[in-house]
Design a protein around this motif. Structure first.
Motif, PDB file in Angstrom:
ATOM      1  N   SER A  12     -32.805 -20.429 -36.338  1.00 40.66           N
ATOM      2  CA  SER A  12     -33.036 -21.583 -37.209  1.00 40.66           C
ATOM      3  C   SER A  12     -34.401 -21.461 -37.878  1.00 40.66           C
ATOM      4  N   GLY A  33     -33.019 -16.047 -29.288  1.00 37.70           N
ATOM      5  CA  GLY A  33     -32.790 -17.494 -29.292  1.00 37.70           C
ATOM      6  C   GLY A  33     -31.796 -17.805 -28.196  1.00 37.70           C
ATOM      7  N   ARG A  35     -28.985 -19.802 -28.826  1.00 38.75           N
ATOM      8  CA  ARG A  35     -27.636 -20.035 -29.394  1.00 38.75           C
ATOM      9  C   ARG A  35     -27.043 -18.702 -29.862  1.00 38.75           C
ATOM     10  N   PHE A  59     -31.633 -15.364 -24.836  1.00 36.84           N
ATOM     11  CA  PHE A  59     -32.285 -15.816 -23.596  1.00 36.84           C
ATOM     12  C   PHE A  59     -33.200 -16.996 -23.905  1.00 36.84           C
ATOM     13  N   ASP A  60     -33.619 -17.635 -22.816  1.00 40.84           N
ATOM     14  CA  ASP A  60     -34.501 -18.799 -22.900  1.00 40.84           C
ATOM     15  C   ASP A  60     -35.928 -18.322 -22.635  1.00 40.84           C
ATOM     16  N   VAL A  61     -36.819 -18.508 -23.590  1.00 36.19           N
ATOM     17  CA  VAL A  61     -38.193 -17.992 -23.404  1.00 36.19           C
ATOM     18  C   VAL A  61     -38.932 -18.666 -22.250  1.00 36.19           C
ATOM     19  N   ASN A  87     -42.407 -17.120 -32.387  1.00 32.36           N
ATOM     20  CA  ASN A  87     -42.123 -18.286 -33.221  1.00 32.36           C
ATOM     21  C   ASN A  87     -41.400 -19.396 -32.458  1.00 32.36           C
ATOM     22  N   ALA A  88     -40.601 -19.039 -31.447  1.00 36.62           N
ATOM     23  CA  ALA A  88     -39.787 -20.048 -30.740  1.00 36.62           C
ATOM     24  C   ALA A  88     -40.681 -21.187 -30.262  1.00 36.62           C
ATOM     25  N   LEU A  90     -41.007 -25.912 -30.095  1.00 37.08           N
ATOM     26  CA  LEU A  90     -40.427 -27.206 -30.454  1.00 37.08           C
ATOM     27  C   LEU A  90     -41.347 -28.364 -30.078  1.00 37.08           C
ATOM     28  N   GLY A 139     -48.649 -20.971 -34.711  1.00 38.48           N
ATOM     29  CA  GLY A 139     -49.333 -22.175 -34.218  1.00 38.48           C
ATOM     30  C   GLY A 139     -48.915 -23.357 -35.068  1.00 38.48           C
ATOM     31  N   LYS A 157     -50.025 -26.730 -28.934  1.00 32.14           N
ATOM     32  CA  LYS A 157     -50.400 -25.874 -30.081  1.00 32.14           C
ATOM     33  C   LYS A 157     -51.901 -25.553 -30.074  1.00 32.14           C
ATOM     34  N   GLY A 184     -48.469 -26.401 -41.826  1.00 31.02           N
ATOM     35  CA  GLY A 184     -48.330 -27.857 -41.859  1.00 31.02           C
ATOM     36  C   GLY A 184     -46.856 -28.203 -41.914  1.00 31.02           C
ATOM     37  N   PHE A 190     -36.947 -28.735 -37.054  1.00 28.52           N
ATOM     38  CA  PHE A 190     -38.038 -29.189 -36.173  1.00 28.52           C
ATOM     39  C   PHE A 190     -37.977 -30.693 -35.878  1.00 28.52           C
ATOM     40  N   VAL A 193     -34.931 -31.886 -33.915  1.00 22.99           N
ATOM     41  CA  VAL A 193     -35.103 -31.615 -32.477  1.00 22.99           C
ATOM     42  C   VAL A 193     -36.090 -32.622 -31.890  1.00 22.99           C
TER      43      VAL A 193
HETATM   44  P1  NDP Z   1     -36.498 -25.013 -35.650  1.00 23.83           P
HETATM   45  O1  NDP Z   1     -36.092 -26.103 -34.705  1.00 23.83           O
HETATM   46  O2  NDP Z   1     -35.750 -24.902 -36.938  1.00 23.83           O
HETATM   47  O3  NDP Z   1     -36.448 -23.604 -34.897  1.00 23.83           O
HETATM   48  C1  NDP Z   1     -36.939 -23.459 -33.596  1.00 23.83           C
HETATM   49  C2  NDP Z   1     -36.463 -22.141 -33.005  1.00 23.83           C
HETATM   50  O4  NDP Z   1     -37.020 -22.001 -31.699  1.00 23.83           O
HETATM   51  C3  NDP Z   1     -34.952 -22.075 -32.863  1.00 23.83           C
HETATM   52  O5  NDP Z   1     -34.495 -20.820 -33.292  1.00 23.83           O
HETATM   53  C4  NDP Z   1     -34.726 -22.224 -31.364  1.00 23.83           C
HETATM   54  O6  NDP Z   1     -33.606 -21.437 -30.951  1.00 23.83           O
HETATM   55  C5  NDP Z   1     -36.011 -21.596 -30.800  1.00 23.83           C
HETATM   56  N1  NDP Z   1     -36.264 -22.087 -29.450  1.00 23.83           N
HETATM   57  C6  NDP Z   1     -36.598 -23.334 -29.058  1.00 23.83           C
HETATM   58  N2  NDP Z   1     -36.676 -23.411 -27.721  1.00 23.83           N
HETATM   59  C7  NDP Z   1     -36.381 -22.170 -27.253  1.00 23.83           C
HETATM   60  C8  NDP Z   1     -36.276 -21.612 -25.951  1.00 23.83           C
HETATM   61  N3  NDP Z   1     -36.515 -22.339 -24.849  1.00 23.83           N
HETATM   62  N4  NDP Z   1     -35.931 -20.306 -25.822  1.00 23.83           N
HETATM   63  C9  NDP Z   1     -35.691 -19.561 -26.919  1.00 23.83           C
HETATM   64  N5  NDP Z   1     -35.774 -20.021 -28.173  1.00 23.83           N
HETATM   65  C10 NDP Z   1     -36.107 -21.328 -28.332  1.00 23.83           C
HETATM   66  O7  NDP Z   1     -38.048 -25.266 -35.916  1.00 23.83           O
HETATM   67  P2  NDP Z   1     -39.131 -24.449 -36.788  1.00 23.83           P
HETATM   68  O8  NDP Z   1     -38.548 -23.257 -37.408  1.00 23.83           O
HETATM   69  O9  NDP Z   1     -39.822 -25.442 -37.651  1.00 23.83           O
HETATM   70  O10 NDP Z   1     -40.161 -24.062 -35.628  1.00 23.83           O
HETATM   71  C11 NDP Z   1     -40.570 -22.746 -35.379  1.00 23.83           C
HETATM   72  C12 NDP Z   1     -41.993 -22.774 -34.852  1.00 23.83           C
HETATM   73  O11 NDP Z   1     -42.851 -23.305 -35.846  1.00 23.83           O
HETATM   74  C13 NDP Z   1     -42.206 -23.648 -33.618  1.00 23.83           C
HETATM   75  O12 NDP Z   1     -43.096 -22.985 -32.753  1.00 23.83           O
HETATM   76  C14 NDP Z   1     -42.858 -24.916 -34.172  1.00 23.83           C
HETATM   77  O13 NDP Z   1     -43.632 -25.555 -33.225  1.00 23.83           O
HETATM   78  C15 NDP Z   1     -43.675 -24.324 -35.289  1.00 23.83           C
HETATM   79  N6  NDP Z   1     -44.097 -25.186 -36.384  1.00 23.83           N
HETATM   80  C16 NDP Z   1     -43.189 -25.934 -37.083  1.00 23.83           C
HETATM   81  C17 NDP Z   1     -43.623 -26.714 -38.147  1.00 23.83           C
HETATM   82  C18 NDP Z   1     -42.704 -27.583 -38.926  1.00 23.83           C
HETATM   83  O14 NDP Z   1     -43.178 -28.553 -39.543  1.00 23.83           O
HETATM   84  N7  NDP Z   1     -41.417 -27.304 -38.977  1.00 23.83           N
HETATM   85  C19 NDP Z   1     -45.032 -26.702 -38.579  1.00 23.83           C
HETATM   86  C20 NDP Z   1     -45.883 -25.878 -37.762  1.00 23.83           C
HETATM   87  C21 NDP Z   1     -45.419 -25.149 -36.734  1.00 23.83           C
HETATM   88  P3  NDP Z   1     -32.470 -21.921 -29.921  1.00 23.83           P
HETATM   89  O15 NDP Z   1     -32.372 -23.404 -30.013  1.00 23.83           O
HETATM   90  O16 NDP Z   1     -31.245 -21.190 -30.366  1.00 23.83           O
HETATM   91  O17 NDP Z   1     -32.975 -21.432 -28.601  1.00 23.83           O
END
Ligand code: NDP
Ligand code: 8X3
Length: 252
Positions: A12, A33, A35, A59-61, A87-88, A90, A139, A157, A184, A190, A193
């Motif tokens: 995602s 990821g 899923r 896998f789950d990080v 990057n993973a 939430l 970050g 963060k 930002g 995001f 979730v």
């Molecule tokens: P999304 O929710 O769209 O994507 C998050 C991704 O993280 C998904 O692919 C999800 O995969 C993965 N993920 C979450 N938990 C786990 C886990 N336990 N194990 C493995 N994978 C995991 O959000 P973003 O793309 O926006 O977020 C990506 C990063 O950017 C994050 O670190 C977020 O904190 C950061 N960020 C986001 C901002 C924003 O405004 N959107 C701004 C600044 C930073 P799956 O569910 O399949 O495991």
């Protein structure tokens, strides 16, 4: 030259856009990821469109043993990871600390800090052995400025910020680049979730201004990997033009 890029959270948002960007530039990818259906769909799409090789790892990080076995059981060729994008991550929930939901706190700290650390712990040695590599941690502006009700997410963060700096110091002698990209507001899954599936509430976050897109972040991640060997971006804050700080937006 073709590289191997590992991207966590590629199902995602930023991670998916980063995978598409690097595949478009001809690089092979390890995508991770939880899923698996999304990982398999992305593998098919990237291999078909860009003629690159893609290895999905589901896998789950948060689970150190799963991270360790996933990395250690990689075929030898795939262990030559050139770039890892941590990057993973939430946010879960948003509210005053005195009303905090403990399970939400655990999920954020375990994913954003410990998950990133586990990935680094098991991938960095592969880079150290080759005396080359680039770790890019995602970050956030939330790791620079706290905002009301952001307490634990911001804390996680700020943790990424400190861990990134420490990682850079530890790995400098091994010729490994370590970069933090701190975006930002960006419209991904995001907020969906964070607000536990409440789409309406998630949509209000991005009303009245143009947020970053996942592709904006992906382009920036790609850019920092294109610099000469002796040049590294340590830290980059990437904001929507309409956002001056965590709290200051120009909304119309
Ligand atoms: P999304 O929710 O769209 O994507 C998050 C991704 O993280 C998904 O692919 C999800 O995969 C993965 N993920 C979450 N938990 C786990 C886990 N336990 N194990 C493995 N994978 C995991 O959000 P973003 O793309 O926006 O977020 C990506 C990063 O950017 C994050 O670190 C977020 O904190 C950061 N960020 C986001 C901002 C924003 O405004 N959107 C701004 C600044 C930073 P799956 O569910 O399949 O495991
Ligand atoms: C996500 C950006 O400002 O919603 O890291 O926390 S913010």
């Amino acid at each position: 030259m073709k590289k191997i890029i590992l991207v966590t959270g590629a199902t995602s948002g930023f991670g998916k856009a980063i995978a598409i960007k690097f595949a478009g530039e001809g690089h092979d990818l390890i995508i991770t990821g939880r899923r698996n259906d999304r990982l398999q769909d992305l593998k098919m799409k990237l291999e078909k469109e860009f003629k690159v090789e893609v290895l999905p790892l589901c896998f789950d990080v948060r689970k150190a043993a799963e991270v360790e076995i996933s990395i250690q059981s990689l075929p030898e060729r795939w262990k030559t990871i050139d770039v890892m994008v941590n990057n993973a991550g939430l946010a879960v929930g948003m509210g005053p600390v005195q009303e905090g939901v403990l399970d939400d706190w655990e999920r954020m700290i375990d994913t954003n800090m410990k998950g990133l650390l586990y990935m680094t712990r098991f991938v960095a040695p592969l880079m150290v052995a080759r005396k080359k590599g680039h770790i890019i941690n995602i970050g956030s502006i939330a790791g620079r400025e706290v905002y009301p009700n952001g307490n634990v997410y911001c804390g996680s963060k700020f943790g990424v910020d400190a861990i990134t700096k420490g990682t850079r110091i530890d790995l400098v002698q091994h010729n490994i680049k370590v970069t933090q990209i701190a975006p930002g507001a960006a419209n991904t899954e995001f907020s969906l979730v964070r607000f536990k599936g409440d789409q309406q509430r998630a949509d209000t976050v991005y009303k009245g201004f143009k947020p970053l897109s996942a592709e904006d972040v992906a382009d920036t991640v790609y850019y920092v990997t294109t610099l000469p060997d002796h040049v590294n971006v340590n830290d980059l804050v990437l904001m929507p033009t309409a956002q001056a700080s965590s709290m200051h937006f120009h909304k119309v």
